[in-house]
Design an enzyme around this catalytic site. Structure first.
Site, short mmCIF file in Angstrom:
data_model
loop_
_atom_site.label_atom_id
_atom_site.label_comp_id
_atom_site.label_asym_id
_atom_site.label_seq_id
_atom_site.Cartn_x
_atom_site.Cartn_y
_atom_site.Cartn_z
N CYS A 132 -13.93 38.41 -5.29
CA CYS A 132 -15.29 38.85 -5.58
C CYS A 132 -16.29 38.27 -4.58
O CYS A 132 -16.72 37.13 -4.72
CB CYS A 132 -15.66 38.47 -7.01
SG CYS A 132 -17.33 38.98 -7.45
N CYS A 135 -19.66 37.34 -5.99
CA CYS A 135 -19.67 36.10 -6.78
C CYS A 135 -19.61 34.87 -5.88
O CYS A 135 -20.31 33.90 -6.11
CB CYS A 135 -18.46 36.01 -7.70
SG CYS A 135 -17.97 37.52 -8.50
N ASP A 136 -18.75 34.91 -4.89
CA ASP A 136 -18.42 33.68 -4.17
C ASP A 136 -18.90 33.62 -2.72
O ASP A 136 -18.78 32.58 -2.08
CB ASP A 136 -16.89 33.47 -4.19
CG ASP A 136 -16.36 33.35 -5.62
OD1 ASP A 136 -17.10 32.84 -6.46
OD2 ASP A 136 -15.22 33.76 -5.87
#
Ligand code: NAP
Length: 305
Positions: A132, A135-136
């Protein structure tokens, strides 16, 4: 007989639970193996409105669950393994052996990211191997990243990651991308991106701090090489969790449920979140469609009465 059964307790499922519980429908939520859905696999969520300082993914979904419980939602851990339509209700068989009858069903079983299946990948999950970028990606400021895949997701993730990383190299197993032209154009125009054709990753390399590189094999010559990187993002597709609905519900070629305003082809069966979303796949859109599915279920039950 239940009024509403919700399958999946990710953000779509808990939102559907909040709404149906507040409509006095006494919903029951069954959570599968991925408790809390994909948010439970992420770290900080910075783009969910209402949390200006950000919130940890698992905390966001856990707070949603508490909110749903506050209004009377019941949460149980059990996996639906069989689905059948009866005249005026639906029947689910659970992995525990339990049989569940319900007037409406809200499917929020999500989609699980496809992983490569390497032992070394497992070892560095969450320590440099991610599925992701949204997300990261933030954690890779000034770093070098490789992205695996050749579809729209790989192009999108690679472009997105250049906001943070100094260099993003896409590693693809063939010598052409399957991504749409417009996505490829954006990717090739980006000065921070590069591509390695005909390569597949055979081992994630790392130390006690995390990922330091990858061992690649040329898919044509079988030659093995090593590439240095600080992170590896997989964008090799998602697998929607719809197996038990095959033959019952309309799906696209990839197994995503086909919905219209969260309605499936069966009356009283609704779906929200990633299980029916091939283009947004965000926490906020999953929550939004969970809410829509709940409102549609409530309308459907009102009509029945
Ligand atoms: P996808 O189109 O199925 O592409 C997956 C890619 O991963 C393919 O290039 C495939 O290689 C590669 N791959 C699969 N398994 C692999 C493995 N084990 N090892 C190495 N490579 C592997 O998946 P997606 O990119 O997630 O897209 C899914 C759907 O969402 C598509 O319909 C896409 O158009 C849509 N989408 C749209 C957008 C957008 O328009 N903004 C953004 C993201 C996704 P091969 O090509 O060799 O098969």
């Amino acid at each position: 007989m239940e009024n509403v059964v919700i399958l999946g307790n990710g953000i779509a499922g808990v939102t559907a639970a909040i709404y149906t519980a507040r409509a006095n429908l006494n919903p029951v939520v069954y959570s599968g193996p991925e408790h809390g859905g994909q948010l439970s696999l992420t770290t900080e969520v910075e783009n969910f409105p209402g949390f200006p300082e950000g919130i940890q993914g698992p905390e966001l979904v856990e707070r949603g669950r508490k909110q749903a419980e506050r209004f009377g939602s019941r949460f149980e851990t059990d996996i639906a393994v069989e689905f059948k339509k009866h005249d005026d209700h639906y029947h689910l068989k659970m992995s525990s052996g339990k049989e569940v009858k319900t007037k409406t069903l809200i499917i929020t079983t999500g989609a699980s990211a496809r992983w490569l299946g390497l032992e070394s990948e497992e070892k560095f999950k969450g320590r440099g191997v991610s599925t992701c970028a949204t997300c990261d990606g933030y954690f890779y400021r000034g770093k070098e990243i490789i992205v695996i895949g050749g579809g729209d997701s790989a192009m999108e993730e690679a472009n997105f990651l250049t906001k943070f990383a100094d260099k993003v190299t896409v590693v693809h197993r063939r010598d052409e991308f399957r991504a749409s032209k417009i996505m490829q154009d954006k990717f090739f125009k980006n000065e921070k991106t590069d591509v390695l054709w005909n390569k597949k990753i055979v081992e994630v390399l790392g130390d006690d701090k995390g990922v330091i590189g990858a061992k690649l094999e040329d898919t044509k010559t079988k030659e093995v090489s090593e590439v240095k990187c600080d992170g590896i993002f997989l964008a090799i597709g998602h697998i929607p969790n719809t197996k038990i609905f095959k033959g019952h519900l309309d799906m696209d070629d990839n197994g995503y449920l086909i919905t219209k305003n969260t309605k499936t082809n069966l009356p009283g069966v609704f779906a929200g979140g990633d299980v029916q979303d091939t283009s947004y796949r965000q926490a906020i859109t999953a929550a939004g469609s969970g809410c829509m599915a709940a409102m549609e279920a409530e309308r459907y039950l009102n009509h029945l009465e």
